[in-house]
Design a protein around this motif. Structure first.
Motif, PDB file in Angstrom:
ATOM      1  N   ILE A   1      28.376  21.881  22.671  1.00 33.24           N
ATOM      2  CA  ILE A   1      28.129  22.247  21.273  1.00 33.24           C
ATOM      3  C   ILE A   1      28.963  21.357  20.349  1.00 33.24           C
ATOM      4  O   ILE A   1      28.475  20.882  19.320  1.00 33.24           O
ATOM      5  N   ALA A   2      30.200  21.104  20.727  1.00 31.82           N
ATOM      6  CA  ALA A   2      31.061  20.214  19.915  1.00 31.82           C
ATOM      7  C   ALA A   2      30.426  18.830  19.817  1.00 31.82           C
ATOM      8  O   ALA A   2      30.451  18.188  18.763  1.00 31.82           O
ATOM      9  N   GLN A   3      29.809  18.360  20.930  1.00 28.76           N
ATOM     10  CA  GLN A   3      29.140  17.051  20.913  1.00 28.76           C
ATOM     11  C   GLN A   3      27.983  17.073  19.921  1.00 28.76           C
ATOM     12  O   GLN A   3      27.756  16.107  19.190  1.00 28.76           O
ATOM     13  N   GLY A   4      27.255  18.211  19.887  1.00 26.07           N
ATOM     14  CA  GLY A   4      26.142  18.336  18.943  1.00 26.07           C
ATOM     15  C   GLY A   4      26.624  18.224  17.504  1.00 26.07           C
ATOM     16  O   GLY A   4      25.986  17.569  16.677  1.00 26.07           O
ATOM     17  N   ARG A   5      27.739  18.854  17.209  1.00 25.84           N
ATOM     18  CA  ARG A   5      28.284  18.757  15.845  1.00 25.84           C
ATOM     19  C   ARG A   5      28.648  17.288  15.537  1.00 25.84           C
ATOM     20  O   ARG A   5      28.347  16.782  14.472  1.00 25.84           O
ATOM     21  N   GLY A   6      29.243  16.626  16.512  1.00 31.37           N
ATOM     22  CA  GLY A   6      29.584  15.216  16.320  1.00 31.37           C
ATOM     23  C   GLY A   6      28.345  14.364  16.105  1.00 31.37           C
ATOM     24  O   GLY A   6      28.290  13.529  15.193  1.00 31.37           O
TER      25      GLY A   6
ATOM     26  N   ASP B   1      40.720  20.411  17.767  1.00 32.21           N
ATOM     27  CA  ASP B   1      40.452  21.450  16.761  1.00 32.21           C
ATOM     28  C   ASP B   1      41.630  21.544  15.791  1.00 32.21           C
ATOM     29  O   ASP B   1      42.741  21.088  16.075  1.00 32.21           O
ATOM     30  N   GLY B   2      41.340  22.141  14.637  1.00 29.43           N
ATOM     31  CA  GLY B   2      42.291  22.129  13.530  1.00 29.43           C
ATOM     32  C   GLY B   2      43.615  22.825  13.832  1.00 29.43           C
ATOM     33  O   GLY B   2      44.657  22.384  13.361  1.00 29.43           O
ATOM     34  N   ASP B   3      43.565  23.894  14.646  1.00 29.67           N
ATOM     35  CA  ASP B   3      44.808  24.637  14.901  1.00 29.67           C
ATOM     36  C   ASP B   3      45.823  23.769  15.637  1.00 29.67           C
ATOM     37  O   ASP B   3      47.010  23.779  15.340  1.00 29.67           O
TER      38      ASP B   3
ATOM     39  N   ILE C   1      40.612  11.227  15.890  1.00 27.49           N
ATOM     40  CA  ILE C   1      39.335  10.511  15.985  1.00 27.49           C
ATOM     41  C   ILE C   1      38.275  11.603  15.921  1.00 27.49           C
ATOM     42  O   ILE C   1      38.194  12.452  16.823  1.00 27.49           O
ATOM     43  N   ASP C   2      37.505  11.614  14.867  1.00 27.68           N
ATOM     44  CA  ASP C   2      36.608  12.746  14.623  1.00 27.68           C
ATOM     45  C   ASP C   2      35.492  12.296  13.682  1.00 27.68           C
ATOM     46  O   ASP C   2      35.758  11.734  12.621  1.00 27.68           O
ATOM     47  N   LEU C   3      34.269  12.567  14.081  1.00 26.53           N
ATOM     48  CA  LEU C   3      33.127  12.163  13.251  1.00 26.53           C
ATOM     49  C   LEU C   3      32.948  13.024  12.013  1.00 26.53           C
ATOM     50  O   LEU C   3      32.197  12.667  11.115  1.00 26.53           O
ATOM     51  N   ASN C   4      33.612  14.166  11.984  1.00 30.27           N
ATOM     52  CA  ASN C   4      33.403  15.091  10.868  1.00 30.27           C
ATOM     53  C   ASN C   4      34.516  14.938   9.824  1.00 30.27           C
ATOM     54  O   ASN C   4      35.635  15.412  10.041  1.00 30.27           O
TER      55      ASN C   4
ATOM     56  N   SER D   1      36.260  18.238   8.816  1.00 31.27           N
ATOM     57  CA  SER D   1      36.936  19.115   9.785  1.00 31.27           C
ATOM     58  C   SER D   1      38.395  19.303   9.381  1.00 31.27           C
ATOM     59  O   SER D   1      38.995  18.443   8.732  1.00 31.27           O
ATOM     60  N   ARG D   2      38.956  20.420   9.804  1.00 28.73           N
ATOM     61  CA  ARG D   2      40.369  20.678   9.502  1.00 28.73           C
ATOM     62  C   ARG D   2      41.232  19.626  10.179  1.00 28.73           C
ATOM     63  O   ARG D   2      42.243  19.201   9.636  1.00 28.73           O
ATOM     64  N   THR D   3      40.818  19.198  11.389  1.00 33.57           N
ATOM     65  CA  THR D   3      41.595  18.182  12.108  1.00 33.57           C
ATOM     66  C   THR D   3      41.700  16.901  11.296  1.00 33.57           C
ATOM     67  O   THR D   3      42.788  16.351  11.122  1.00 33.57           O
ATOM     68  N   ALA D   4      40.537  16.425  10.818  1.00 33.60           N
ATOM     69  CA  ALA D   4      40.535  15.165  10.058  1.00 33.60           C
ATOM     70  C   ALA D   4      41.378  15.312   8.792  1.00 33.60           C
ATOM     71  O   ALA D   4      42.074  14.375   8.393  1.00 33.60           O
TER      72      ALA D   4
ATOM     73  N   VAL E   1      37.245   8.151  11.316  1.00 31.91           N
ATOM     74  CA  VAL E   1      35.985   8.920  11.278  1.00 31.91           C
ATOM     75  C   VAL E   1      34.914   8.059  11.931  1.00 31.91           C
ATOM     76  O   VAL E   1      34.242   7.251  11.294  1.00 31.91           O
ATOM     77  N   ASP E   2      34.801   8.211  13.233  1.00 30.46           N
ATOM     78  CA  ASP E   2      33.888   7.357  14.004  1.00 30.46           C
ATOM     79  C   ASP E   2      33.612   8.028  15.342  1.00 30.46           C
ATOM     80  O   ASP E   2      34.357   8.920  15.766  1.00 30.46           O
ATOM     81  N   GLU E   3      32.566   7.584  16.005  1.00 27.08           N
ATOM     82  CA  GLU E   3      32.246   8.085  17.341  1.00 27.08           C
ATOM     83  C   GLU E   3      33.352   7.623  18.298  1.00 27.08           C
ATOM     84  O   GLU E   3      33.873   6.510  18.172  1.00 27.08           O
ATOM     85  N   LEU E   4      33.705   8.501  19.241  1.00 24.26           N
ATOM     86  CA  LEU E   4      34.866   8.267  20.105  1.00 24.26           C
ATOM     87  C   LEU E   4      34.880   6.887  20.776  1.00 24.26           C
ATOM     88  O   LEU E   4      35.865   6.149  20.662  1.00 24.26           O
ATOM     89  N   SER E   5      33.796   6.535  21.493  1.00 24.21           N
ATOM     90  CA  SER E   5      33.820   5.274  22.251  1.00 24.21           C
ATOM     91  C   SER E   5      33.918   4.076  21.314  1.00 24.21           C
ATOM     92  O   SER E   5      34.649   3.120  21.586  1.00 24.21           O
TER      93      SER E   5
HETATM   94  P1  ATP Z   1      38.215  21.840  13.051  1.00 24.83           P
HETATM   95  O1  ATP Z   1      38.899  23.031  13.663  1.00 24.83           O
HETATM   96  O2  ATP Z   1      39.084  20.633  13.004  1.00 24.83           O
HETATM   97  O3  ATP Z   1      37.502  22.103  11.752  1.00 24.83           O
HETATM   98  P2  ATP Z   1      35.955  22.022  14.833  1.00 24.83           P
HETATM   99  O4  ATP Z   1      36.032  23.498  14.834  1.00 24.83           O
HETATM  100  O5  ATP Z   1      34.688  21.372  14.380  1.00 24.83           O
HETATM  101  O6  ATP Z   1      37.127  21.325  14.053  1.00 24.83           O
HETATM  102  P3  ATP Z   1      35.538  21.477  17.571  1.00 24.83           P
HETATM  103  O7  ATP Z   1      34.379  22.383  17.571  1.00 24.83           O
HETATM  104  O8  ATP Z   1      36.537  21.632  18.631  1.00 24.83           O
HETATM  105  O9  ATP Z   1      36.363  21.503  16.234  1.00 24.83           O
HETATM  106  O10 ATP Z   1      34.868  20.026  17.557  1.00 24.83           O
HETATM  107  C1  ATP Z   1      35.510  18.891  17.758  1.00 24.83           C
HETATM  108  C2  ATP Z   1      35.242  17.850  16.683  1.00 24.83           C
HETATM  109  O11 ATP Z   1      34.913  16.652  17.355  1.00 24.83           O
HETATM  110  C3  ATP Z   1      34.104  18.114  15.686  1.00 24.83           C
HETATM  111  O12 ATP Z   1      34.598  17.907  14.385  1.00 24.83           O
HETATM  112  C4  ATP Z   1      33.045  17.052  16.003  1.00 24.83           C
HETATM  113  O13 ATP Z   1      32.459  16.537  14.840  1.00 24.83           O
HETATM  114  C5  ATP Z   1      33.874  15.976  16.676  1.00 24.83           C
HETATM  115  N1  ATP Z   1      33.138  15.223  17.709  1.00 24.83           N
HETATM  116  C6  ATP Z   1      32.332  15.711  18.687  1.00 24.83           C
HETATM  117  N2  ATP Z   1      31.866  14.729  19.476  1.00 24.83           N
HETATM  118  C7  ATP Z   1      32.407  13.574  18.999  1.00 24.83           C
HETATM  119  C8  ATP Z   1      32.339  12.214  19.413  1.00 24.83           C
HETATM  120  N3  ATP Z   1      31.616  11.832  20.474  1.00 24.83           N
HETATM  121  N4  ATP Z   1      33.044  11.304  18.707  1.00 24.83           N
HETATM  122  C9  ATP Z   1      33.806  11.673  17.649  1.00 24.83           C
HETATM  123  N5  ATP Z   1      33.914  12.955  17.198  1.00 24.83           N
HETATM  124  C10 ATP Z   1      33.227  13.896  17.873  1.00 24.83           C
END
Ligand code: ATP
Length: 256
Positions: A35-40, A163-165, A180-183, A186-189, A197-201
């Motif tokens: 699911i996290a991958q889907g959000r990314g 994740d943000g926590d 490293i986070d596409l969103n 997000s709280r993390t970013a 803010v880019d795809e991991l690889s």
């Molecule tokens: P936060 O708590 O920081 O708001 P979150 O609840 O969205 O984040 P997760 O559900 O753990 O946190 O998701 C992890 C984060 O990783 C998401 O923000 C998602 O966009 C990002 N993400 C997922 N796949 C990839 C990827 N392949 N490359 C980069 N970022 C990615």
């Protein structure tokens, strides 16, 4: 298993999905990780599935920051291991002061060993986090467990797909944090000292490339700049009016 044609317009993303689905079947990745991958993926779509100039600049700063750090540590979860073990191995060759620690949200000893084994097979050695004896304050879950020789002593932590926590807890523990986070929302970013803010690889490849080339003068940058630039990149790709399809151009007649 379905064969994906290289001519499919979503070939790259479908290949990644297939890899993660395999990793989920083997227990490396948990269903929540899919699911996290889907959000990314959704954000990658909006960003144009390429590294923006802003993300490349952030990657250059990340490389310089890791190089300058005394004890930098890259935190690896199941998704990160499944998606980018070879890229991490190449990054470590370019930045030998960087160490790798496994940290799992859904932690079982078997999963920790599976992730560590997967990293070792890619040539990553040592892998920390197998026997974590220290804890991060302000984090109630198992995610608080950290290696006394790794994140506990780190001055800088690179946290992909976090994740943000935990980002917040690392920050409160006095670590500098590179996310490293596409969103970009997000709280993390938002919590990180620097967000790539880019795809991991792609991000790891850019950081590795930057680490291998002569450093350029980058000057001080406010962390929020990269979030603003990513949001602006998304806005530029969004059409401003309603979607223009052939059907929408036709006048709509009221029903009689
Ligand atoms: P936060 O708590 O920081 O708001 P979150 O609840 O969205 O984040 P997760 O559900 O753990 O946190 O998701 C992890 C984060 O990783 C998401 O923000 C998602 O966009 C990002 N993400 C997922 N796949 C990839 C990827 N392949 N490359 C980069 N970022 C990615």
């Amino acid at each position: 298993m379905t064969r994906i044609s290289p001519r499919h317009p979503r070939y790259a993303s479908l290949k990644v999905r297939a890899r993660l689905a395999r990793a989920a079947r083997s227990g490396l990745v948990v269903p929540e990780g899919l699911i996290a991958q889907g959000r990314g993926e959704a954000f990658d779509y909006l960003l144009g599935e390429r590294s923006t100039p802003s993300a490349r600049r952030a990657a250059r700063i990340a490389a310089a920051s890791i190089r300058a750090a005394e004890r930098p540590v890259l935190s690896v979860n199941g998704n990160v291991a499944a998606l980018a073990a070879p890229e991490i191995a190449r990054l470590l060759r370019a930045l030998p002061n960087l160490r790798v620690e496994v940290n799992l949200f859904h932690r079982t000893e078997a999963r920790v060993r599976a992730v560590a084994r997967h990293l070792s097979r890619a040539g990553i050695d040592p892998v920390l986090g197998l026997h974590p004896t220290a804890r991060l304050a302000h984090l109630p879950s198992d995610r608080a467990r950290i290696d006394a020789d790794g994140i506990a002593r780190a001055d800088l932590c690179v946290i992909p797909l976090e994740d943000g926590d935990r980002a917040e807890a690392l920050h409160r523990a006095g670590k500098r944090v590179i996310a490293i986070d596409l969103n970009p929302f997000s709280r993390t970013a938002q919590r990180a000292d620097l967000a790539v803010v880019d795809e991991l690889s792609r991000a790891l490849r850019n950081i590795t490339r930057a680490a291998g080339s002569r450093p350029t003068a980058l000057g001080p940058v406010r962390p929020s700049v990269f979030l603003h630039e990513a949001r602006a990149a998304i806005r530029r790709r969004l059409p401003s009016g309603p979607p223009r399809t052939r059907r929408s151009r036709r006048a709509v007649r009221p029903p009689r």
